[in-house]
Design an enzyme around this catalytic site. Structure first.
Site, PDB file in Angstrom:
ATOM      1  N   LYS B  75       0.854  -1.200   0.000  1.00 57.66           N
ATOM      2  CA  LYS B  75       0.000   0.000   0.000  1.00 57.66           C
ATOM      3  C   LYS B  75       0.884   1.241   0.000  1.00 57.66           C
ATOM      4  O   LYS B  75       1.942   1.258   0.638  1.00 57.66           O
ATOM      5  CB  LYS B  75      -0.900  -0.037   1.241  1.00 57.66           C
ATOM      6  CG  LYS B  75      -1.972   1.046   1.299  1.00 57.66           C
ATOM      7  CD  LYS B  75      -2.851   0.853   2.544  1.00 57.66           C
ATOM      8  CE  LYS B  75      -3.943   1.912   2.674  1.00 57.66           C
ATOM      9  NZ  LYS B  75      -4.801   1.693   3.854  1.00 57.66           N
ATOM     10  N   SER B 150      -9.793   1.699   3.018  1.00 55.31           N
ATOM     11  CA  SER B 150      -8.926   2.478   2.152  1.00 55.31           C
ATOM     12  C   SER B 150      -7.900   1.650   1.369  1.00 55.31           C
ATOM     13  O   SER B 150      -7.388   2.102   0.364  1.00 55.31           O
ATOM     14  CB  SER B 150      -8.176   3.516   2.984  1.00 55.31           C
ATOM     15  OG  SER B 150      -7.307   2.880   3.895  1.00 55.31           O
ATOM     16  N   SER B 174      -9.922  -0.755   7.138  1.00 58.06           N
ATOM     17  CA  SER B 174      -9.332  -0.508   5.823  1.00 58.06           C
ATOM     18  C   SER B 174      -8.654  -1.710   5.171  1.00 58.06           C
ATOM     19  O   SER B 174      -8.297  -1.650   3.998  1.00 58.06           O
ATOM     20  CB  SER B 174      -8.331   0.646   5.894  1.00 58.06           C
ATOM     21  OG  SER B 174      -9.028   1.865   5.911  1.00 58.06           O
TER      22      SER B 174
END
Ligand code: ZN
Lengths: 100, 483, 476
Positions: B75, B150, B174
């Site tokens: 990420k 997210s 997330s």
């Protein structure tokens, strides 16, 4: 507690985010709605309840006083938007009651 | 079958047997990425060059390394030398960190091949990946739909087989929510189990890094690599980490699984409720006992979270001021520079949360909002402790809905926040939680959330693996549907 | 109307750790900007602080010296504000739970003892440095960022500039004694910010206070505090209102001036730093640190009197700074006459230091060299008068006394035959004074001795000279 636009203007200043009046209006509405929702916490009886800042109980995490090599001035300044010699340069500093 | 669609454990078997080399996997992976990225857009940066170089170097390396030759995506809020870390934000464009996050160091040491940095909601604030300053990511199961967020890019990349596994971060759901929406396995470990050093902070007391994979075994393998004490993170738990893979096959027999009734109610789509309820039957079939439990306090987790997380975020994101790195808007004086830079650099959701958090911490409101929320947090911790006194693990839906349409919730912050209603309580209590696929509803994946007690990752993984066996749902792929 | 000043003092003392408070960067002097920095003290995204154990130990040591209660649990808080020298836009500090509380320090001012209560002692990180450049912008150097600072805050117990200086002098001495801080104000190792208000004598309520910055020496503290007291009294007498503000001491004009014109409310939004866990200093750890703690000035003064038989005044002067007291004790351990050691330090050594503006740390003379000199005088190798000249040379050159004496040929002449020859020559050359002496004019001896000394280049042992003159003139 009803959130006012003037309060939101002050919060925007504290947050150092420039906003137009129109944006402040919209923000006042949105923050107001979220805070209204958060008011449901008032339903709970919190008398005598301790706040939790650290969810895993830990204490005394420390390192020894040993010097490590610095990362070097080039790495420190590699992302600088305005480098001046070995300094980060910024626009004129005016004191607005904060700082030290 | 293409190499890129295989799980990491399958690939490791082939690599160790000498049937393939890391470069073969890299070839297959980047072919896949080139195919899928125009549609899915899971990545902010694809690192093909460095990945190929790495694969070449690995050819003669020790093949017994735990992630030898495995393509992993990271990420974009985890720092890595030699690549940009933007956190999905304009304000960190450009920013090249001069250091590696601890998890990145660990991936490299384990022999993994990092294939790219994945898309995310700006600073991990969002539940759809639509708040990325770069572009939205699309759900590989239905390109009209959001992958969740997210860590939507990390979930979508694994679902689309653009990598075997990936890392995400989970502050309020997330990892688990996008895992649910993309039909993959995702885990948020116990707070402090994985080092946060090098993870760009959103809400420090809630943030945890965790793995995405296509099955439970891969998830455990990646967890084994990234977990463990880190002296650079004061909140990292100091203990010898267990072998999570070894714990996998103990079965669910004799376990007590608590169904959190309060998370099956209002707002949960019928299709989701049905699939997750059916999951309970699978556990029973595998010899576990199901116990319905009531946790009336969990509904207060969401409002408490939306005071605590923004408060911490308002402070964590204050450093993006244009002085040392990232973007800067020109101005004549420093205060104007700060204000203009932050105006131009942050997106709407991030501004909203910074403002909310600043307000909750400001003089006169601290007690009414922030302190009150911390007290509610105490009650939530206690309620989970009570539940774990009678259950080994707990279960609920991961997300109240399956993948929603892009743009469906973008203008309604509260509706978007509701997507995390089942996952947020777990972060507030610092517990391990995971989402595993438990079937489809209208052709879209449904996620089952399993919650363990503090450091109960082994119990979670064991139950999750038992569920895979009992349900036959393992390694769900959008495959045919997409092509 | 008579007014009384009410003063509280905030001191920031830079702790003498090797590494910074939350990272491994050096706290040492760096020649170039941004050289003692790393991702942590630069506050780069993703970095985390890890607390320096020594800093906690130093604060606890200070708490013990200032008789504070050590909190069994303390924690760090974030103080949020935007300033370009603050890389995270928050300072890691302490707010609700400081390490120390409720201490006191007794000082002597105006011939009286005065106890000043300590409100709190906490630990925080320093910010960086701004240098204004010619282009109108500012340049930022983060070398200093993250250096540990200990903040010591008194209650508003101070009533004059004299008491303020006495408090700071005593505090400096203590910090140096316990080895936690260099405490040199000129070097910025100890920064002092008094807050000052005035009120009519006898009033209960406090007046509006101002805070003062940029006081970089004891002298500046005395002048600045006096100036501010006068300014406030004048203002009140002229019917003006005192504004709560920060004022800067200006050395050039010897006045205080408003620093912050725009008074925007401070709202630091303190909250517990989630990146750091609580610090718990148990009673047993406090005892352990207490047991290891160096001796404080006051007990040492008392011991100097009893152990070495020094007069009160000598003991007080010698223990005024730790380095001086250490010098004395080292020398006293090498020489069997502590009073002589003390006399030499108090007159010759301190005289040289004053003249040169040096401190004892910068002094080239070691305790070993001083005692060697005392031994040489005791054995009569050189005279006491000569010894003073040799000392001045030692102070200037740093060389040992024997070397100086040898090189300059300063050894005293004790050889009776040689002295006798010189005396005979002087008597022959000065028949008048010699006759006077014989006639019983004792004062003529002085002249004759002087002549012998001149003839021998000052080296003849004057005692022997005197005896031989007497022998020669009176035995004839
Ligand atoms: Zn550093």
């Amino acid at each position: 507690m009803k959130l006012t636009r003037e309060e939101v203007r002050e919060v925007a200043y504290l947050s150092r985010i420039e906003m137009t009046d129109e944006e402040l209006d919209r923000m006042t509405g949105q923050l107001g709605a979220i805070l209204d929702y958060a008011d449901m916490l008032n339903e709970l009886d919190l008398e005598g309840v301790e706040p939790t800042s650290h969810v895993i109980p830990m204490k005394n995490v420390m390192r020894e006083d040993v010097v490590k090599e610095s990362c070097g001035v080039e790495k420190a300044l590699m992302n600088a938007p305005d480098r001046f010699g070995d300094f980060f340069r910024v626009p004129k500093v005016i004191d607005e009651g904060e700082g030290h | 079958m293409e190499l890129c669609t295989k799980t990491a454990s399958e690939l490791i078997g082939m690599l160790r047997a000498g049937e393939i080399d890391p470069i073969d996997i890299v070839d297959s992976t980047f072919k896949r990425i080139n195919d899928k990225e125009p549609d899915v857009k899971a990545f902010i940066a694809v690192l093909e060059e460095s990945a190929r170089k790495r694969a070449e170097e690995l050819k003669d390396a020790d093949r017994s390394l735990p992630l030898y030759g495995i393509p992993v995506a990271v990420k974009d809020n985890m720092c890595m030398e030699g690549a940009q870390t933007t956190c999905g934000s304009k304000i960190l464009t450009p920013f090249e960190p001069p250091y590696d996050a601890t998890v990145v160091e660990k991936l490299k040491a384990a022999g993994a091949v990092i294939v790219g940095k994945t898309n995310m909601d700006e600073f991990a604030m969002g539940s759809s990946c639509e708040w990325s300053a770069h572009h939205p990511t699309r759900n590989p199961w239905d390109l009209e739909r959001a992958p969740g967020g997210s860590s939507g890019g990390s979930a979508a990349a694994v679902a689309a087989c653009e990598c075997a596994m990936s890392l995400g971060s989970d502050t309020g759901g997330s990892i688990r929510q996008p895992a649910s929406l993309c039909g993959v396995v995702g885990m948020k470990p116990t707070y402090g189990a994985v080092s946060r050093y090098g993870l760009v902070a959103f809400a420090s007391s809630l943030d945890q890094i965790g793995p995405f994979a296509r099955d439970v075994r891969d998830c455990a393998m990646l967890l084994d690599v990234i977990c463990g004490h880190d002296p650079k993170d004061s909140t990292s738990i100091d203990r010898e980490p267990p072998d999570h893979v070894a714990a996998l096959d103990a079965g669910a027999a004799g376990m007590t699984v608590g169904m959190i009734k309060d998370l099956f109610g209002e707002g949960v789509e019928p299709g989701v409720r049905e699939r997750v309820s059916a999951a309970a039957e699978v556990f029973e079939k595998m010899g576990a006992k199901i116990k319905e439990i009531e946790m009336p306090i969990v509904k207060y987790a969401l409002p408490a979270y939306y005071l605590i997380a923004p408060a911490e975020a308002s402070s964590n994101l204050a450093r993006y001021d244009g002085v040392q790195y990232g973007m800067r808007e020109d101005a004549d004086d420093i205060v104007s520079m700060f204000r203009k830079t932050r105006r131009a650099g942050f997106g709407a959701e991030v501004k909203r949360r910074i403002m909310l958090g600043t307000y909750a911490l400001s003089a006169g409101y601290y007690d009414a909002y922030y302190l009150r929320a911390l007290k509610v947090r105490t009650l939530i911790v206690k309620e989970f402790e009570k539940a774990f006194a009678e259950c080994d693990i707990l279960m609920s839906p991961t997300s109240p809905s399956t993948a929603f349409k892009l743009n469906e919730k973008i203008d309604d912050p509260l509706a978007m926040y509701m997507m995390d209603i089942c996952t947020i309580p777990v972060n507030l209590a610092g517990l391990p939680g995971m989402s595993i696929p438990c079937g489809l509803s209208d052709g879209l994946p449904v996620g089952l959330q399993l919650i363990g007690p503090t450091l109960g990752e082994q119990a979670l993984l064991r139950a999750a693996r038992a569920f895979e066996i009992g349900s036959g749902i393992c390694g769900m792929m959008p495959g045919e549907k997409m092509d | 109307m008579k007014y009384e000043p009410v003063i509280g003092i905030e001191v920031h003392a830079q702790l003498k750790t090797d590494s910074k408070l939350f990272c491994g960067c050096s706290t040492g002097f760096a020649a170039a900007p941004n050289h003692h920095v790393c991702p942590v003290c630069l506050g780069l995204p993703g970095t985390l602080p890890v607390l320096n154990r020594k800093a906690i130990e130093y604060v606890v040591r200070t708490c013990i010296a200032l008789e504070c209660e050590v909190s069994p649990a303390s924690r760090f808080a974030r103080k949020n504000y935007y300033y370009p020298d603050l890389p995270k836009a928050y300072q890691i500090s302490q707010y609700e739970l400081p390490i120390g509380r409720n201490g006191k320090l007794t000082v002597r001012a105006g011939g009286r003892e005065k106890t000043i209560r300590i409100h709190r002692i906490h630990l925080e990180e320093d910010a960086g440095k701004l240098v204004h450049d010619a282009s109108g912008g500012s340049c930022v150097d983060y070398n200093r960022t993250g250096i540990p600072l200990m903040e010591i805050v008194t209650e508003a117990d101070v009533r004059s500039s004299e008491e303020a200086v006495a408090y700071l002098t005593s505090l400096r001495s203590i910090l140096q004694y316990i080895g936690v801080c260099g405490a040199n104000m000129e070097k910025g190792e100890m920064r002092c910010e008094p807050n000052i208000s005035v009120r009519p004598v006898g009033a209960e309520e406090f007046g509006t206070k101002t805070e003062m910055k940029n006081l970089n020496s004891f002298r500046a503290v005395r002048l600045g505090v006096d100036f501010e007291i006068e300014r406030q009294i004048d203002a009140i007498e002229n019917g003006e209102r005192i504004v709560q503000e920060t004022r800067r001491w200006d050395e050039a004009t010897q006045t205080t001036q408003t620093m912050r014109s725009k008074e925007r409310a401070h709202d630091y939004r303190y909250f517990p730093d989630p990146d750091l866990v609580p610090v718990e200093v148990s009673a047993s750890v406090v005892e352990l640190i207490r047991a290891k703690a160096p001796e404080l000035p006051e007990p040492r003064r008392v011991r100097f009197i009893s152990q070495y038989g020094l007069p009160e005044y000598d003991a007080e002067v010698l223990t005024g700074s730790k380095a001086m007291a250490d010098f004395f004790e080292r020398a006293a351990s090498l020489h069997n006459d502590p009073k002589a050691v003390s006399n030499w330090i108090m007159t010759e050594l301190m005289g040289c230091l004053n003249e040169s503006g040096k401190t004892i740390d910068e002094c080239a003379v070691t305790a070993e060299d001083l005692t060697a000199l005392l031994e040489l005088m005791g054995k009569g190798v050189i005279s006491a008068r000569m010894g003073k000249d040799v000392f001045k040379d030692m102070f200037a050159s740093g060389r040992p006394p024997a070397e100086i004496i040898k090189e300059k040929g300063l050894e005293q002449m004790n050889d009776e035959t040689a002295i006798s020859d010189a005396v005979e020559k002087v008597i022959a050359d000065n028949p008048g004074p010699a006759a006077d002496f014989r006639a019983g004019k004792k004062q003529a001896a002085g002249f004759l001795v002087g002549q012998v000394m001149r003839l021998t280049g000052g080296k003849a042992n004057p005692k022997i000279v005197g005896r031989i003159i007497e022998d020669k003139l009176l035995s004839e």
